[in-house]
Scaffold this motif. Structure first.
Motif, PDB file in Angstrom:
ATOM      1  N   GLU A 170       0.249 -11.226  -1.007  1.00 55.07           N
ATOM      2  CA  GLU A 170       1.368 -10.341  -1.286  1.00 55.07           C
ATOM      3  C   GLU A 170       0.993  -8.862  -1.151  1.00 55.07           C
ATOM      4  N   SER A 214      -4.638  -5.168   0.170  1.00 56.07           N
ATOM      5  CA  SER A 214      -4.107  -6.471   0.566  1.00 56.07           C
ATOM      6  C   SER A 214      -3.592  -6.452   1.996  1.00 56.07           C
ATOM      7  N   ASP A 216     -10.290 -10.072  -1.857  1.00 57.60           N
ATOM      8  CA  ASP A 216      -9.332  -9.005  -2.148  1.00 57.60           C
ATOM      9  C   ASP A 216      -9.239  -8.875  -3.662  1.00 57.60           C
ATOM     10  N   THR A 261      -1.751  -7.324  -6.634  1.00 61.76           N
ATOM     11  CA  THR A 261      -2.738  -8.395  -6.614  1.00 61.76           C
ATOM     12  C   THR A 261      -3.323  -8.505  -8.017  1.00 61.76           C
TER      13      THR A 261
END
Ligand SMILES: Nc1nc2c(ncn2[C@@H]2O[C@H](COP(=O)(O)OP(=O)(O)OP(=O)(O)O)[C@@H](O)[C@H]2O)c(=O)[nH]1
Ligand SMILES: [Mg+2]
Length: 616
Positions: free
Chosen positions: A26, A14, A53, A34
């Motif tokens: 985040e 991330s 992601d 995630t």
């Protein structure tokens, strides 16, 4: 062009995604941050590149939601290339996944991240063996310092499919793969998956199942275990060639203190209690200031306007809701989130989860549930939001019940204000006793009846680090803004509705209608029903409303100790507040939300009724 970032949890996917896309996904030193796909765009030499992601996974042959998600994305060839991010300080475990990803034959680049940590640990990295094995580009990077991140996109654009790596498996498995390949024209990967019961070709699965049973009876190990062991051995051999020098072990390992039961549990408890105390003391201090300022600069001037009654009622409803929402949001939620973010980013949360794991298993969850359960003492809203961290839907369901039963700070106000001051301190503690007992019992029952797979906890001990203040504030703010923009509007709407009901006398009618029931069931006067309903909007309003309806703040003079006690117990157990219901809806859906609501109401009335029957 579409590239997917894939890798183990907490390897920096991330962070790389954020640096490449400029988005604020985040990032946190806690595995499993995630949980859904995140998409973003980046531009390279006038070409738009879409980045995905993925949540972190340890392998592709498990049955968790995240693993299924990653598998689907690879199977559908959704990405033009995969960017495999690897924590180079945990190479062996990371290579396990990398080898699996490579089997899909999708063009790939490998990012050996955390080069800075590796250097600090005195590891010397030679990416050569991985490059030779897979025939793809290997980039050494340190995302935390932005090092070599710029090389990733160009490399992905030029990426080529990895070489087929044939991991030598146990000869029984190899023979099974060969015959499945022949019988069903399946490829090696499909056959291996089928032997582990994964895939969507029913004939292949059936044949593979029969062979797998045979192998299992001979080896006394499941095929999945055999395959995993072979793959691990292979990964270890490569890792040993990549990491050429190992530094002497660090002198004192903080984990020997933090994760051992004896100093570990007392440390954990003092951190949790310290955090609660800090938030309560500082939070209630700040809340007092906010409430006072609101009275002084908003409510009093508004009342001084002497508007027509209906307009006044509406205005006051909105102002009171704002006061309530901001009174909770800023002091409690924000403080809590700052502290939790610090604990997460320092890496302590994984130690806490590890320690709590055993106890949590009994109530159907694993150690990861410490975060939501702790958060819930401050406010249930952020706590419900954080149940996203839990790996399976089963756990999220159980957590949504337990979290909403934890006495939040508003309920503490009721316990302290009603029971503590009018009945006694011992009685106040007994309310906590009842609530904790019920939470435990609910957990024990739910862990038996909730459908879904049980997972063991494979949680990686992320390294301990000094948290980055910028990251911490950013994360706390992101979570707070969810509260402000999701829960606040609802509080406002609810308050207006309740204000109107009050204004048109519907509340009074409701109270007199309820009177026979509350008296018969709980031994309480009818107006307490109105106070309970107000409690849905905001728990401590139940206290204020009760005082208003009773016509005095000295509740002890109008209600008996038993009545006060029963009222407090019912309010504390009774339906989570409106804001909690809203976030529950979003996190676990309408069915579970309804179940939680009905359950807590029934539980409140049942326990209140029982106490009345037993003690009256
Ligand atoms: N020292 C160091 N820390 C890093 C590096 N890259 C990421 N981190 C830190 O590692 C932690 C995990 O980063 P994330 O980007 O959230 O990891 P992720 O792979 O997305 O994790 P999941 O979402 O849980 O799968 C964060 O605290 C980062 O700041 C690096 O190169 N060096
Ligand atoms: Mg992530």
């Amino acid at each position: 062009m579409k590239f997917a970032l894939i890798g183990n949890p907490s390897v920096g996917k991330s962070l790389i995604f954020n640096q490449l896309t400029g988005l604020g996904v985040e990032v946190s030193n806690y595995p499993g941050t995630t949980v859904e796909l995140q998409r973003g765009n980046t531009c390279f030499q006038r070409e738009i590149v879409e980045l995905i992601d993925l949540p972190g996974v340890y392998s592709l042959d498990g049955s968790s939601d995240e693993e299924a998600l990653a598998r689907r994305l690879l199977e559908a060839q959704e990405a033009d290339a995969v960017i495999a991010v690897v924590n180079v300080t945990r190479l062996e475990r990371n290579l396990y996944l990398l080898l699996q990803v490579a089997e899909y034959g999708i063009p790939m680049v490998v990012v050996l991240n955390m080069a800075d940590d590796a250097a600090r640990q005195g590891l010397e990295i030679d990416p050569g063996p991985i490059r030779d094995l897979l025939g793809v580009e290997v980039i050494q990077a340190a995302a935390a310092q932005g090092k070599n991140i710029d090389r990733i996109i160009p490399a992905a654009l030029a990426a080529s499919p990895p070489r087929m790596v044939e991991i030598p498996y146990d000869h029984h498995v190899e023979a099974a793969v060969r015959s499945l390949e022949k019988m069903f024209a399946a490829d090696r990967r499909e056959s291996l998956f089928a032997l582990q019961g994964l895939g969507d070709n029913p004939d292949l699965l059936e044949a593979a199942g029969t062979i797998a049973d045979e192998i299992e009876s001979r080896h006394r190990m499941t095929v999945a275990q055999i395959i995993a062991t072979n793959r691990h051995n292979f990964a270890r051999r490569i890792a040993d060639r990549v990491i050429t020098k190992e530094a002497p072990a660090p002198r004192t390992d903080p984990d020997s203190i933090l994760t051992r039961l004896i100093p570990g549990i007392p440390i954990l408890l003092s951190i949790l209690i310290g955090m609660l105390l800090f938030v309560f003391v500082v939070g209630s201090f700040l809340e007092g200031i906010i409430v006072e300022l609101f009275d002084l600069f908003a409510i009093e001037p508004f009342l001084a306007l002497s508007l027509p009654p209906l307009a006044e009622e509406l205005g006051i409803s909105i102002l009171l809701a704002l006061q309530a929402g901001l009174g909770i949001a800023f002091p409690y939620v924000f403080l809590f989130y700052i502290i939790i973010s610090i604990l997460e980013d320092s890496g302590y949360m994984t130690r806490a989860a590890f320690l709590a794991d055993n106890a949590m298993h009994r109530v159907g969850m694993h150690g990861g549930a410490v975060i939501p359960l702790t958060l819930a003492f401050g406010c249930n809203v952020p706590a419900v939001m954080s149940i996203r961290l839990l790996r399976s839907r089963r756990e999220r369901i159980i957590a949504s019940f337990l979290v909403t039963m934890v006495p939040c700070s508003a309920r503490t106000v009721i316990i302290a204000g009603i029971v503590g001051s009018f009945v006694g301190i011992g009685a106040a503690f007994s309310v906590y006793g009842i609530v904790f007992g019920l939470i435990l019992a609910t957990g024990l029952v739910l862990s038996r009846v909730t459908p879904g797979d049980r997972f063991g906890m494979i949680m990686e001990m992320v390294p301990l680090r000094r948290p980055d203040p910028r990251l911490v504030t950013k994360k706390a703010w992101a979570r707070l803004s969810e509260f402000l923009f999701i829960a606040m509007p609802l509080l406002l709407a609810g308050s207006v509705v309740l204000g109107l009901l009050e204004f048109f006398g519907i509340m009074a009618i409701f109270g007199s209608l309820m009177e026979p029931y509350t008296t018969a069931l709980l031994g309480l006067p009818g107006y307490t029903a109105t106070a309970l309903i107000f409690g849905i909007l905001r728990k401590e309003m139940a206290f204020e409303t009760l005082a208003i309806l009773a016509g005095t703040a000295d509740l002890g003079s109008v209600l008996t100790s038993l009545q006060l006690y029963i009222f407090a117990v019912v309010t504390v157990l009774f339906v989570p507040c409106l804001a909690t219901i809203t976030v529950l809806l979003r996190e676990v859906g309408s069915k579970i939300t309804l179940a939680v609501t009905v359950y807590t109401v029934a539980l409140g009335l049942l326990i209140g009724g029982l106490i009345y029957r037993l003690l009256a």
